[in-house]
Enzyme design. Sequence first.
Site, PDB file in Angstrom:
ATOM      1  N   CYS A 151      -6.201 -40.857 -47.315  1.00  0.00           N
ATOM      2  CA  CYS A 151      -7.286 -40.798 -48.405  1.00  0.00           C
ATOM      3  C   CYS A 151      -7.572 -42.256 -48.868  1.00  0.00           C
ATOM      4  O   CYS A 151      -8.235 -42.276 -49.927  1.00  0.00           O
ATOM      5  CB  CYS A 151      -6.314 -39.890 -49.284  1.00  0.00           C
ATOM      6  SG  CYS A 151      -4.627 -40.881 -50.025  1.00  0.00           S
ATOM      7  N   ASP A 159      16.318 -22.111 -16.714  1.00  0.00           N
ATOM      8  CA  ASP A 159      15.657 -22.546 -17.915  1.00  0.00           C
ATOM      9  C   ASP A 159      14.525 -21.324 -18.579  1.00  0.00           C
ATOM     10  O   ASP A 159      13.571 -21.441 -18.441  1.00  0.00           O
ATOM     11  CB  ASP A 159      14.637 -23.591 -17.653  1.00  0.00           C
ATOM     12  CG  ASP A 159      14.274 -24.534 -18.863  1.00  0.00           C
ATOM     13  OD1 ASP A 159      13.378 -25.603 -18.780  1.00  0.00           O
ATOM     14  OD2 ASP A 159      14.728 -24.264 -20.034  1.00  0.00           O
ATOM     15  N   LYS A 183      21.910 -23.316 -13.976  1.00  0.00           N
ATOM     16  CA  LYS A 183      21.409 -22.964 -15.332  1.00  0.00           C
ATOM     17  C   LYS A 183      19.852 -22.726 -15.475  1.00  0.00           C
ATOM     18  O   LYS A 183      19.071 -23.883 -15.442  1.00  0.00           O
ATOM     19  CB  LYS A 183      22.024 -24.064 -16.320  1.00  0.00           C
ATOM     20  CG  LYS A 183      22.084 -23.692 -17.784  1.00  0.00           C
ATOM     21  CD  LYS A 183      22.388 -24.847 -18.667  1.00  0.00           C
ATOM     22  CE  LYS A 183      22.136 -24.401 -20.267  1.00  0.00           C
ATOM     23  NZ  LYS A 183      20.748 -24.061 -20.512  1.00  0.00           N
ATOM     24  N   GLU A 209      26.934 -21.705 -11.005  1.00  0.00           N
ATOM     25  CA  GLU A 209      25.564 -21.228 -10.599  1.00  0.00           C
ATOM     26  C   GLU A 209      24.461 -22.115 -11.703  1.00  0.00           C
ATOM     27  O   GLU A 209      24.890 -22.847 -12.527  1.00  0.00           O
ATOM     28  CB  GLU A 209      25.591 -19.903 -11.453  1.00  0.00           C
ATOM     29  CG  GLU A 209      25.749 -19.585 -12.768  1.00  0.00           C
ATOM     30  CD  GLU A 209      25.875 -18.203 -13.283  1.00  0.00           C
ATOM     31  OE1 GLU A 209      26.898 -17.748 -13.894  1.00  0.00           O
ATOM     32  OE2 GLU A 209      24.819 -17.557 -12.925  1.00  0.00           O
ATOM     33  N   CYS A 261      -3.617 -45.731 -47.249  1.00  0.00           N
ATOM     34  CA  CYS A 261      -3.285 -44.474 -46.587  1.00  0.00           C
ATOM     35  C   CYS A 261      -4.530 -44.416 -45.744  1.00  0.00           C
ATOM     36  O   CYS A 261      -5.654 -44.198 -46.112  1.00  0.00           O
ATOM     37  CB  CYS A 261      -3.206 -43.396 -47.779  1.00  0.00           C
ATOM     38  SG  CYS A 261      -3.215 -41.746 -47.192  1.00  0.00           S
ATOM     39  N   CYS A 284      -4.726 -36.794 -51.707  1.00  0.00           N
ATOM     40  CA  CYS A 284      -4.644 -37.028 -50.199  1.00  0.00           C
ATOM     41  C   CYS A 284      -4.579 -35.598 -49.519  1.00  0.00           C
ATOM     42  O   CYS A 284      -3.625 -34.652 -49.543  1.00  0.00           O
ATOM     43  CB  CYS A 284      -3.192 -37.542 -50.018  1.00  0.00           C
ATOM     44  SG  CYS A 284      -2.972 -38.102 -48.013  1.00  0.00           S
ATOM     45  N   ALA A 320       0.681  -1.221   0.021  1.00  0.00           N
ATOM     46  CA  ALA A 320      -0.161   0.052  -0.010  1.00  0.00           C
ATOM     47  C   ALA A 320       0.880   1.158   0.028  1.00  0.00           C
ATOM     48  O   ALA A 320       0.507   2.227  -0.535  1.00  0.00           O
ATOM     49  CB  ALA A 320      -0.843  -0.053   1.439  1.00  0.00           C
ATOM     50  N   SER A 361      26.882 -19.846 -27.145  1.00  0.00           N
ATOM     51  CA  SER A 361      26.325 -20.692 -26.190  1.00  0.00           C
ATOM     52  C   SER A 361      27.490 -21.829 -25.589  1.00  0.00           C
ATOM     53  O   SER A 361      28.765 -21.336 -25.623  1.00  0.00           O
ATOM     54  CB  SER A 361      25.519 -21.761 -27.357  1.00  0.00           C
ATOM     55  OG  SER A 361      26.617 -22.583 -28.179  1.00  0.00           O
ATOM     56  N   CYS A 415       2.234 -42.889 -48.951  1.00  0.00           N
ATOM     57  CA  CYS A 415       1.241 -42.925 -49.587  1.00  0.00           C
ATOM     58  C   CYS A 415       1.246 -42.310 -51.025  1.00  0.00           C
ATOM     59  O   CYS A 415       2.059 -41.454 -51.011  1.00  0.00           O
ATOM     60  CB  CYS A 415       0.173 -41.788 -48.902  1.00  0.00           C
ATOM     61  SG  CYS A 415      -1.153 -41.306 -49.699  1.00  0.00           S
ATOM     62  N   LYS A 465      24.569 -30.804 -17.819  1.00  0.00           N
ATOM     63  CA  LYS A 465      22.895 -30.899 -17.852  1.00  0.00           C
ATOM     64  C   LYS A 465      22.413 -31.928 -16.927  1.00  0.00           C
ATOM     65  O   LYS A 465      23.163 -32.993 -16.520  1.00  0.00           O
ATOM     66  CB  LYS A 465      22.474 -31.392 -19.343  1.00  0.00           C
ATOM     67  CG  LYS A 465      22.959 -30.233 -20.276  1.00  0.00           C
ATOM     68  CD  LYS A 465      22.372 -28.962 -20.177  1.00  0.00           C
ATOM     69  CE  LYS A 465      20.740 -28.794 -20.313  1.00  0.00           C
ATOM     70  NZ  LYS A 465      20.628 -28.990 -21.777  1.00  0.00           N
ATOM     71  N   TYR A 501      24.140 -13.134 -15.441  1.00  0.00           N
ATOM     72  CA  TYR A 501      25.176 -14.170 -15.426  1.00  0.00           C
ATOM     73  C   TYR A 501      26.679 -13.694 -16.031  1.00  0.00           C
ATOM     74  O   TYR A 501      27.634 -14.403 -15.821  1.00  0.00           O
ATOM     75  CB  TYR A 501      24.826 -15.477 -16.053  1.00  0.00           C
ATOM     76  CG  TYR A 501      24.588 -15.534 -17.461  1.00  0.00           C
ATOM     77  CD1 TYR A 501      23.225 -15.828 -17.670  1.00  0.00           C
ATOM     78  CD2 TYR A 501      25.433 -15.205 -18.624  1.00  0.00           C
ATOM     79  CE1 TYR A 501      22.636 -15.933 -19.196  1.00  0.00           C
ATOM     80  CE2 TYR A 501      24.981 -15.135 -19.704  1.00  0.00           C
ATOM     81  CZ  TYR A 501      23.663 -15.568 -19.965  1.00  0.00           C
ATOM     82  OH  TYR A 501      23.404 -15.809 -21.483  1.00  0.00           O
TER      83      TYR A 501
END
Length: 678
Positions: free
Chosen positions: A415, A121, A119, A117, A412, A436, A35, A83, A430, A318, A229
């Site tokens: 069709c 997501d 990782k 640290e 198929c 189709c 507030a 990366s 097919c 990972k 980071y």
Amino acid sequence: MSQLPVEQELATLREQLENWNYQYYVLDDPSVPDAEYDRAMRRLTELETAHPQLLRPDSPSQRVGAEPLAGFTQVRHELPMLSLDNAFSAEELGDFNRRVLERLKLPPDTELEYACEPKLDGIAVSLLYRDGVLERGATRGDGTTGEDITHNVRTIQSVPLRLRGSGYPALLEVRGEIYLPKAGFEALNARAREQGEKTFVNPRNAAAGTLRQLDARLTAQRPLQMCCYSVGLYEGGDLPVRQSDILDLLHEWGLRINPESEVVQGFAACDAYYQRLAERRDSLPYDIDGIVYKVNDLALQQRLGFVSRAPRWAIARKFPAQEEMTRLLAVEFQVGRTGAITPVARLEPVFVGGVTVSNATLHNSDEIERLGVMVGDHVIVRRAGDVIPQVVSVVLEKRPADASAVEFPETCPVCGSAVEREADEAVLRCMGGLVCAAQQKAALRHFVSRKAMDIDGLGDKLIEQLVDRELLENAAGLYTLDKPTLLDLERMGDKSADKLLDALEASKSTTLERFIYALGIREVGEATARNLAQFFGSWEALAAAPEEKLLEVPDVGPVVADHLRQFFDDKAIMAVVEKLRAEGVHWDNVEVRAAEELPLQGETWVVTGTLESMGRSEAKNHLQDLGAKVAGSVSAKTTRVVAGPGAGSKLAKAEQLGVEVIDEAAFLALLAGHGVAP
């Protein structure tokens, strides 16, 4: 009220609100009730409204823009956002540590200092501060080029509009991850369910979708967070010489860093940190998919350098792909653009890797035979790379007595046309072609895609409706659509119809190589389409070419030549092509140059590392225009290598083999010498 007291009150309010933001969103230690914060913000807004000449862009009141953007603009990163290489076990992490020590010529028992640290997501982003004021926010994109998301970044309370304190560089690029905490994600989905809207599958998707909102007012309603980071580009100042000290300094300047970050000594401590976080993963207030390790000493980072698009001094370990057991309820068959029939497992829904999985790929009959899977089996499902669900094994001891073999269709499933399996393929196809509906839909999705005719606004749902209502049989029919027809479709408004018609009209002007690619000829991708366009120069010459002439085109072998000739000999397909041209689809013919006229004809080039002036795909296109073949690896047959920053194993291989290596400046000079302007 005099001008001076107003300025003083504004300054006090802004400082107070920013302090409260910092305590709440960065330190997680709120000092006043909501507030009180709301009263101060209301007073600030009143004063700025009454005195608009005193409004500042870094004011806490300016976090939310007034009007939505028309679209995103591209941002080029002056320093590429690289990366990270991945490790999936303690052994692989140990190999990384060993390689680091070897490259630094340190004893194998040396215990290096690593900054560790979680990782997160989320979505990697870059923040640019000039003289301490937030100037731009951008996504990572492909590492070289991202999208300008400044309007959305400004709504995130943990992102300061002005840095705190002093001593920061005049130009400072901060890099980090924007994510949606679990509680915010749950609240967002709860609200969506209450309003009958579609829910998000996981926090990362929700964060990504939020950052792509054109209206920042919508972004502001979602509780995104940012955790920093690293630092990218900086000018006009100095930074500490340790990674961890840089993060501490960013924290002092008002930016949020991960409270779980630690500095540890040696590989064993790195592994212990991983185990601790793995045990606490589910209890953390945000999603993480691994641990990031960085050599803490920046001087050592410099010595270690980069390989390809990743630094040698950092790695992400990972967490194991999350697997669950569930039951295979049925196998259904989907038909693709080329008629390929793919088996899809329908599963008893199971929560894997943050999402509820009810479908998984089974690839083809060979994969089903390899797995030995039967309908009714209990199976292990994995989200490969935390993205694609797949069945990885069968729990044979739980096989029920009524389990049944997977039966491939004799016709198929869409069709009813005949199906065939070529002797050297595992894929059933097919043979229905244009009759189709499934192939029609897949072919249309390919035709309108960005790298083909690039028709914006024509998504899967619209294509489904158009084909199912028999309003569209093939690509030529797209250009006969009118506004009344479009307005009769579900979720199609007046403005959307106009935009789609404009996009269709704009797409009529294309290039020969795009048109060839858009037709979806089997085995003809972007590179082959480009080679065909450059070799023949016109559609007429290409369509009339005998198989032996097609075989002269680079990268066209007997199989592709056969597919091409079958395509051109199909009267129904050629009628569609003529209809497209009659509706106004056009392109300029390509100047055909004899092979002997191309300056790099017969040469094989490799492009490695990061180029500042263009992406590697653009560099590849320029080289191909000059006649060169561009390979993905270096060999004794390589003529020359273009090496940008971060070039690693390919550069080393070139030096080992004595292959000529040039830098980007020499490459640009070569292009200019042949009349190519990047």
